[in-house]
Write a protein that holds these residues in place. Structure first.
Motif, PDB file in Angstrom:
ATOM      1  N   LEU A 100       0.863  -1.180   0.000  1.00 24.61           N
ATOM      2  CA  LEU A 100       0.000   0.000   0.000  1.00 24.61           C
ATOM      3  C   LEU A 100       0.902   1.233   0.000  1.00 24.61           C
ATOM      4  N   ILE A 101       0.569   2.207  -0.835  1.00 29.11           N
ATOM      5  CA  ILE A 101       1.306   3.472  -0.832  1.00 29.11           C
ATOM      6  C   ILE A 101       0.304   4.594  -1.096  1.00 29.11           C
ATOM      7  N   ALA A 102       0.503   5.734  -0.443  1.00 40.47           N
ATOM      8  CA  ALA A 102      -0.402   6.884  -0.573  1.00 40.47           C
ATOM      9  C   ALA A 102       0.392   8.127  -0.896  1.00 40.47           C
ATOM     10  N   PHE A 103      -0.166   8.970  -1.762  1.00 41.75           N
ATOM     11  CA  PHE A 103       0.474  10.197  -2.201  1.00 41.75           C
ATOM     12  C   PHE A 103      -0.470  11.386  -2.018  1.00 41.75           C
ATOM     13  N   ASP A 104       0.085  12.504  -1.579  1.00 42.94           N
ATOM     14  CA  ASP A 104      -0.624  13.776  -1.555  1.00 42.94           C
ATOM     15  C   ASP A 104      -0.173  14.630  -2.726  1.00 42.94           C
ATOM     16  N   CYS A 105      -1.111  15.321  -3.345  1.00 44.85           N
ATOM     17  CA  CYS A 105      -0.809  16.178  -4.485  1.00 44.85           C
ATOM     18  C   CYS A 105      -1.015  17.654  -4.178  1.00 44.85           C
ATOM     19  N   GLU A 106      -1.609  17.978  -3.045  1.00 50.93           N
ATOM     20  CA  GLU A 106      -1.834  19.373  -2.677  1.00 50.93           C
ATOM     21  C   GLU A 106      -0.626  19.925  -1.938  1.00 50.93           C
TER      22      GLU A 106
END
Length: 282
Positions: free
Chosen positions: A273-279
């Protein structure tokens, strides 16, 4: 304007959904796995997307070997959990967003991606398990979903680079939608595993960790992986990782890695599992 605010990749292991549905998430085997999901659930609650595009593969529920589109967008108002031979999974129906889905269809076809369109489609564990990973067991899913089904089952599958470029086109299409929406993109499947043949049960943690690293550091390297390399290094079902590249392509040049989790075994699969923020960071 609509904007992509976050992205994530996650395994869609059916046994994860079964463990949650049967109340087994707290037993000795599953407890460390579901503990690893908790930060991801807090993360997505903080992201608070208005809609999610979930990239997944159908497992002979909506399609078959006789009819296997390469890319299919779900345009319906609602998608029911599929019956995969033991009744429909007892989770909420998935609400759609036909307005944004239709806009994506128009823009992607204009960019010469030949998309199939589904006005009715049941969704199986490939889509509902990721929702359980990120959202737990609510009475209703907290955001609508646009399903994007990718053929990773029947040769010839799309290339890793084609999936990355599709994600980039999705990013442009979302940005051209006039309504103010916060959009998340979730790629599903993998990581290394094989379910049949002499290599059934194979696991390649070195490949998995390098894949996770390069989703952040060098996604173009991953886009260069060919089918033979993917199957050799990640197993026949490791081919599903091309769907994470649709997600990564949609996020643009500089997403920030927010969370990562890796565990083996989960059923007979390496779970990632991997999560990214773009803001911009607050």
């Amino acid at each position: 304007m609509a904007r992509i605010v976050a992205g994530a990749g996650t395994s869609h292991i059916p046994a994860v959904g079964a463990a949650l549905d049967r109340g087994e998430a707290g037993n000795d085997y599953w407890r460390p796995i579901f503990a690893g999901f908790e930060p991801a659930r807090e993360w997505i609650a903080g992201v608070a997307p208005d809609v999610a595009i979930i990239v997944y593969n159908d497992h002979a529920s909506a399609f078959s070997l006789e009819l296997t589109p390469t890319f299919t967008l779900g345009l319906a108002d609602r998608f029911l959990p599929a019956d995969q031979g033991y009744g429909r999974r007892k989770v909420p129906a998935v609400e759609g967003n036909p307005e944004l889905a239709t806009h994506l269809l128009e823009r992607l076809v204009a960019e010469e991606f030949d998309m199939a369109q589904a006005l009715e489609m049941d969704v199986d564990h490939g889509l509902t398990v990721p929702l359980s990973v990120f959202c737990g067991a609510p009475d209703a899913w907290p955001f609508p979903v646009i399903p994007l089904a990718v053929n990773v089952i029947k040769y010839p599958q799309p290339t890793a680079r084609r999936c990355m470029r599709l994600g980039e086109a999705i990013g442009r299409a979302v940005a051209s939608f006039g309504e103010d929406l916060r959009v998340a993109v979730i790629g599903t499947g993998g990581m290394s595993h094989q379910l049949q043949g002499e290599r059934a049960g194979m696991w390649n943690p070195e490949f998995d960790h390098a894949f996770l690293d390069d989703l952040t550091a060098d996604p173009e390297r991953l886009a260069g992986l060919d089918h033979v390399s993917l199957v050799r290094e990640a197993g026949s079902e490791g081919m599903e990782l091309i769907m994470w590249l649709v997600m990564r392509g949609a996020l643009g040049d500089a997403p920030r890695e927010a969370y990562r989790f890796y565990h083996y075994p989960a059923s007979n699969t390496a779970l990632g599992l991997i999560a990214f923020d773009c803001e911009p960071a607050k």
